[in-house]
Design an enzyme around this catalytic site. Structure first.
Site, PDB file in Angstrom:
ATOM      1  N   LYS A 192      -8.444  -9.273  -8.953  1.00 58.23           N
ATOM      2  CA  LYS A 192      -9.196  -9.518  -8.030  1.00 58.23           C
ATOM      3  C   LYS A 192     -10.550  -8.847  -7.887  1.00 58.23           C
ATOM      4  O   LYS A 192     -10.589  -7.711  -8.334  1.00 58.23           O
ATOM      5  CB  LYS A 192      -8.727  -9.377  -6.547  1.00 58.23           C
ATOM      6  CG  LYS A 192      -9.207  -9.617  -5.219  1.00 58.23           C
ATOM      7  CD  LYS A 192      -8.479  -9.237  -4.041  1.00 58.23           C
ATOM      8  CE  LYS A 192      -9.345  -9.069  -2.670  1.00 58.23           C
ATOM      9  NZ  LYS A 192      -8.715  -8.663  -1.645  1.00 58.23           N
ATOM     10  N   LYS A 226       0.737  -0.972   0.070  1.00 55.21           N
ATOM     11  CA  LYS A 226      -0.117   0.118   0.029  1.00 55.21           C
ATOM     12  C   LYS A 226       0.937   1.165   0.065  1.00 55.21           C
ATOM     13  O   LYS A 226       0.655   2.276  -0.477  1.00 55.21           O
ATOM     14  CB  LYS A 226      -0.992  -0.153   1.126  1.00 55.21           C
ATOM     15  CG  LYS A 226      -1.922  -0.875   1.076  1.00 55.21           C
ATOM     16  CD  LYS A 226      -2.988  -0.887   2.534  1.00 55.21           C
ATOM     17  CE  LYS A 226      -4.252  -1.737   2.358  1.00 55.21           C
ATOM     18  NZ  LYS A 226      -4.915  -1.777   3.508  1.00 55.21           N
ATOM     19  N   LYS A 236     -14.674  -3.408  -5.996  1.00 63.23           N
ATOM     20  CA  LYS A 236     -15.714  -2.445  -6.400  1.00 63.23           C
ATOM     21  C   LYS A 236     -14.868  -1.467  -7.386  1.00 63.23           C
ATOM     22  O   LYS A 236     -15.376  -0.968  -8.397  1.00 63.23           O
ATOM     23  CB  LYS A 236     -16.336  -1.976  -5.406  1.00 63.23           C
ATOM     24  CG  LYS A 236     -17.515  -1.030  -5.644  1.00 63.23           C
ATOM     25  CD  LYS A 236     -18.158  -0.451  -4.443  1.00 63.23           C
ATOM     26  CE  LYS A 236     -19.128  -1.698  -4.000  1.00 63.23           C
ATOM     27  NZ  LYS A 236     -20.021  -1.298  -2.775  1.00 63.23           N
TER      28      LYS A 236
END
Ligand code: TRP
Length: 329
Positions: free
Chosen positions: A191, A111, A194
């Site tokens: 993956k 991240k 949304k």
């Protein structure tokens, strides 16, 4: 009964990837364990987020969890920020958390790489996660493979706290790994997520479900109708395993390997079972959305129950760590 705790980020309404990857499992576990399930809104602020949408994303996730089958009579469902003890224990646990271990976390490194400025909260994310679980002294944590490293660090934190402040006070929580394979998006590549727009929402209409399934990626080696396929590498087969009964799953595998069915036949079958599974959830979601006050009342009751448990742990922890008591009047 053994206690379990798990959390999910407030990403709005559930999609079938979250459902098969986590929540379907939780619905089963709620009858087997003393269970707490938490919408982890405090974790959501460790990355760029929109304060204007946080509360509605949190509420939508809560509605999704109830609609998917989490029953407030069987488990505790609550919002993390409603129980302030999470943030308190988080801070207290930083006193036994090695910085090097935080820096080593692959999720942090991944991240952080994608960010211009890295927030301290992103680094401390696993400490808050440890606080979530240890606050309730849960012994098992239903999660996917990607959380195993966070669980290792959680045990390390528990061990160090126990060694320093109170032998064997906190249990060392073990992961309870979800059986489902990772669900890919309808593109068959990334993956399901949304933000990538490759999902099917849990409450989509039968028509919308079919519209999305029809063009979905299948076994790439199956170019023509006559080519035999390999179910194990087809994302739609994973979805069959999640939504279709065992006999259908077997039939699908067989018809794919022998080219008895084309991909479209297989998708039609999948759509039927998916629509049938999701229909009652869609109805429950609609009813819950008509009654936001009812949803809030459920969440409040859930937070009250969680807080009652959390307070006892915090009192013990404060005491063992040597803080001066505030006293009573
Ligand atoms: N980090 C978890 C995830 O991204 C979410 C989470 C937060 C969690 N706190 C937790 C999971 C405690 C299990 C237990 O999926």
């Amino acid at each position: 009964m053994r206690r379990i705790f798990s959390g999910i980020q407030p990403s709005g309404e559930l999609h079938i990837g979250n459902y098969l990857g986590a929540v379907q499992n939780w619905v089963r576990l709620q009858t087997e364990y003393d269970s707490l399930f938490c919408v982890v809104d405090l974790h959501a602020i460790t990355q760029d987020y929109d304060p204007k949408s946080l509360s509605s994303l949190t509420l939508d996730m809560a509605v999704s969890l109830y609609a998917a089958g989490l029953d407030p009579d069987k488990c505790i469902v609550f919002v993390q920020s409603h129980v302030a003890e999470h943030t308190e224990l988080n801070w207290l646990l930083t006193s036994v958390t090695p910085l090097g271990e935080l820096e080593r976390q692959t999720q942090f490194k991944d991240k952080a790489q994608r960010q211009e400025s890295i927030l301290a909260g992103l680094l401390a994310y696993p400490v808050l996660q440890a606080a979530d679980v240890l606050l309730y002294k849960a012994s098992l944590v239903p999660v996917g493979e990607d959380q195993v490293q966070h669980l290792e660090l959680m045990r390390e934190i528990a061990r160090r706290w126990n060694a320093r402040y109170g032998e064997a006070y906190f249990p060392e929580p073990q992961p309870l790994l979800t059986r489902t394979k990772r669900v890919l998006g309808l593109d068959g590549k990334a993956k399901m997520s949304k933000s990538l727009g490759n999902t099917i929402g849990l409450f989509e209409s039968p028509e919308a479900i079919w519209e999305k399934l029809r063009p979905a990626a299948t076994d790439p080696a199956r170019v023509t109708r006559k080519d035999p396929g390999t179910p194990e590498i087809c994302n739609l087969y994973t979805l069959h395993q999640g939504f279709s009964p065992p006999a259908t799953v077997e039939e699908v595998a067989d018809k794919c390997r022998t080219a008895g069915w084309g991909c479209l036949d297989c998708k039609r079958k999948l759509a039927d079972h998916m629509i049938a599974t999701l229909a009652p959830m869609r109805e429950r979601a609609a009813a819950l959305k008509r009654d936001p006050a009812g949803v809030m009342a459920r969440l409040r009751a859930g937070a009250d129950k969680a807080r009652n448990l959390a307070r006892r742990t915090i009192a013990d922890v404060r005491d063992r760590m040597g803080f001066l008591k505030a006293g009573e009047d």
